[in-house]
Design a protein around this motif. Structure first.
Motif, PDB file in Angstrom:
ATOM      1  N   UNK A  55       0.426  -1.328   0.313  1.00 19.52           N
ATOM      2  CA  UNK A  55      -0.317  -0.013  -0.255  1.00 19.52           C
ATOM      3  C   UNK A  55       0.823   0.994  -0.637  1.00 19.52           C
ATOM      4  N   UNK A  56       1.928   1.160   0.930  1.00 20.15           N
ATOM      5  CA  UNK A  56       3.119   2.151   0.605  1.00 20.15           C
ATOM      6  C   UNK A  56       3.437   2.391  -0.303  1.00 20.15           C
ATOM      7  N   UNK A  57       4.187   1.577  -1.429  1.00 21.35           N
ATOM      8  CA  UNK A  57       4.408   1.772  -2.589  1.00 21.35           C
ATOM      9  C   UNK A  57       3.771   1.968  -3.766  1.00 21.35           C
ATOM     10  N   UNK A  58       2.207   2.094  -3.469  1.00 22.57           N
ATOM     11  CA  UNK A  58       1.293   2.030  -4.103  1.00 22.57           C
ATOM     12  C   UNK A  58       1.103   3.356  -4.090  1.00 22.57           C
ATOM     13  N   UNK A  59       1.805   4.506  -3.313  1.00 17.13           N
ATOM     14  CA  UNK A  59       1.241   5.378  -3.252  1.00 17.13           C
ATOM     15  C   UNK A  59       2.237   6.168  -3.561  1.00 17.13           C
ATOM     16  N   UNK A  60       3.717   5.504  -3.773  1.00 23.48           N
ATOM     17  CA  UNK A  60       4.848   7.074  -3.953  1.00 23.48           C
ATOM     18  C   UNK A  60       4.830   5.914  -5.386  1.00 23.48           C
ATOM     19  N   UNK A  61       5.669   7.106  -5.727  1.00 25.61           N
ATOM     20  CA  UNK A  61       6.660   7.284  -7.346  1.00 25.61           C
ATOM     21  C   UNK A  61       7.806   5.969  -7.343  1.00 25.61           C
ATOM     22  N   UNK A  62       8.220   5.384  -8.902  1.00 32.92           N
ATOM     23  CA  UNK A  62       8.769   3.975  -8.293  1.00 32.92           C
ATOM     24  C   UNK A  62       9.907   4.969  -7.921  1.00 32.92           C
ATOM     25  N   UNK A  63      10.336   6.462  -8.773  1.00 37.76           N
ATOM     26  CA  UNK A  63      11.804   6.842  -7.818  1.00 37.76           C
ATOM     27  C   UNK A  63      12.126   7.196  -6.951  1.00 37.76           C
ATOM     28  N   UNK A  67      12.219   3.629  -1.852  1.00 34.32           N
ATOM     29  CA  UNK A  67      11.052   2.713  -2.558  1.00 34.32           C
ATOM     30  C   UNK A  67      11.913   1.275  -3.049  1.00 34.32           C
ATOM     31  N   UNK A  68      13.217   1.829  -3.156  1.00 35.76           N
ATOM     32  CA  UNK A  68      13.623   0.520  -3.238  1.00 35.76           C
ATOM     33  C   UNK A  68      13.911  -0.712  -1.824  1.00 35.76           C
ATOM     34  N   UNK A  69      14.167   0.748  -0.818  1.00 38.02           N
ATOM     35  CA  UNK A  69      14.363  -0.131   0.858  1.00 38.02           C
ATOM     36  C   UNK A  69      13.285  -0.500   0.767  1.00 38.02           C
ATOM     37  N   UNK A  70      11.686  -0.497   0.195  1.00 39.50           N
ATOM     38  CA  UNK A  70      10.480  -0.579   0.985  1.00 39.50           C
ATOM     39  C   UNK A  70      10.243  -2.042  -0.250  1.00 39.50           C
ATOM     40  N   UNK A  71      10.754  -2.045  -1.480  1.00 37.87           N
ATOM     41  CA  UNK A  71      10.649  -2.842  -2.197  1.00 37.87           C
ATOM     42  C   UNK A  71      11.555  -4.605  -2.169  1.00 37.87           C
ATOM     43  N   UNK A  72      12.568  -3.824  -1.176  1.00 39.30           N
ATOM     44  CA  UNK A  72      13.184  -4.702  -0.033  1.00 39.30           C
ATOM     45  C   UNK A  72      13.407  -6.043   0.789  1.00 39.30           C
ATOM     46  N   UNK A  73      11.933  -4.525   1.299  1.00 43.59           N
ATOM     47  CA  UNK A  73      11.136  -5.064   2.646  1.00 43.59           C
ATOM     48  C   UNK A  73      10.179  -6.698   1.943  1.00 43.59           C
ATOM     49  N   UNK A  74      10.141  -5.920   1.181  1.00 40.45           N
ATOM     50  CA  UNK A  74       8.208  -6.821   0.945  1.00 40.45           C
ATOM     51  C   UNK A  74       8.686  -7.910   0.207  1.00 40.45           C
ATOM     52  N   UNK A  75       9.885  -8.407  -0.546  1.00 38.61           N
ATOM     53  CA  UNK A  75      10.647  -9.212  -1.202  1.00 38.61           C
ATOM     54  C   UNK A  75      11.509 -10.144   0.209  1.00 38.61           C
ATOM     55  N   UNK A  76      11.972  -9.171   1.047  1.00 40.99           N
ATOM     56  CA  UNK A  76      11.945 -10.476   2.480  1.00 40.99           C
ATOM     57  C   UNK A  76      10.963 -11.633   2.841  1.00 40.99           C
ATOM     58  N   UNK A  77       9.970 -10.233   3.233  1.00 37.81           N
ATOM     59  CA  UNK A  77       8.835 -10.624   3.167  1.00 37.81           C
ATOM     60  C   UNK A  77       8.213 -12.094   2.890  1.00 37.81           C
ATOM     61  N   UNK A  78       8.377 -11.564   1.006  1.00 37.23           N
ATOM     62  CA  UNK A  78       7.459 -13.095   0.483  1.00 37.23           C
ATOM     63  C   UNK A  78       8.489 -14.328   0.491  1.00 37.23           C
TER      64      UNK A  78
END
Length: 244
Positions: A55-63, A67-78
């Motif tokens: 949800x946080x990532x959806x509200x942010x521009x890709x750059x 954002x990269x840190x959030x993606x990394x944390x999401x991947x760690x959860x997966x």
């Protein structure tokens, strides 16, 4: 044997079977409860955390910064969810047991157990293949799981030594798990109050085998289960009542 003696023996055997089936139902419910807790505690919380990150990532521009840190944390959860799913799958039915047999299944499960719980593990296996009924192989694996669960919950051990030993002339196989943990007074152990050990003893008895328990306070615990080998038969349909 007199008629009354035969009837008494039959009544005793029927009572034993009824008690075993009742215990099998109890075990099944306990295992379902444990699975439900795993799914709730690990999957539930991880999925909630993942949903929040997405949800946080959806509200942010890709750059956007961070954002990269959030993606990394999401991947760690997966990745954590994938590990948990594989663990649950292994608990329900180890793939190696059907594909490459009991020895490899024991080896994989013990290695994963040692890694997850930071416990040193060793496993001795026979060179020869085992002439086991499929139900016997499953039963030995379930007892192995139960023994390691007991180590994790009660022993406080840093080392586990396991073995699967084949006695060809006697046509017997023995599964043994020993730990260097706290131990207890084996002579005072009441199997009726120890669900894990009772499950193991009853599984062994169902297949005409036996469980041996050796333990003392401060000296660790060793549990060995011995079953008679049998030549697999396509017409044989013996089913472990504790694995339904």
């Amino acid at each position: 044997m007199t008629s009354s003696g035969r009837n008494e023996a039959l009544d005793t055997e029927n009572a034993r079977l009824r008690a075993m089936l009742a215990h099998a139902e109890e075990v099944s419910e306990l295992e379902k409860l444990q699975l439900a807790r795993t799914l709730h505690n690990e999957f539930g919380s991880a999925l909630t955390a993942l949903a929040m990150r997405m949800a946080l990532l959806a509200r942010q521009p890709a750059d956007a910064p961070g954002a990269a840190e959030q993606w990394a944390k999401a991947n760690a959860i997966l990745a954590g969810l994938t590990r948990t799913a594989r663990q649950v799958q292994s608990e329900l039915r180890p793939g190696a047991l059907d594909v490459v047999g009991l020895k490899m299944a024991l080896e994989e499960y013990l290695a994963d157990f040692g890694e997850r719980h930071a416990i040193g593990v060793t496993l001795a296996l026979p060179d020869d293949e085992l002439a086991l009924e499929p139900a016997q192989a499953v039963a030995l694996f379930r007892m192995f799981q139960e023994l390691l669960t007991n180590v994790r919950l009660h022993a406080g051990a840093s080392q586990v030594q396991a073995s699967l030993a084949l006695d060809g002339p006697a046509r017997k196989v023995t599964l043994s798990v020993a730990d260097n943990g706290a131990g207890f007074d084996a002579a005072a152990c009441d199997l009726q109050r120890s669900h894990g050990l009772r499950r193991i003893a009853e599984r062994a008895a169902f297949f005409g085998g036996a469980m041996q328990l050796d333990s003392a306070a401060g000296q660790g615990t060793r549990v060995a289960v011995t079953l008679a080998l049998a030549n697999p038969s396509p017409n044989h349909r013996s089913t472990d009542p504790l694995d339904n």
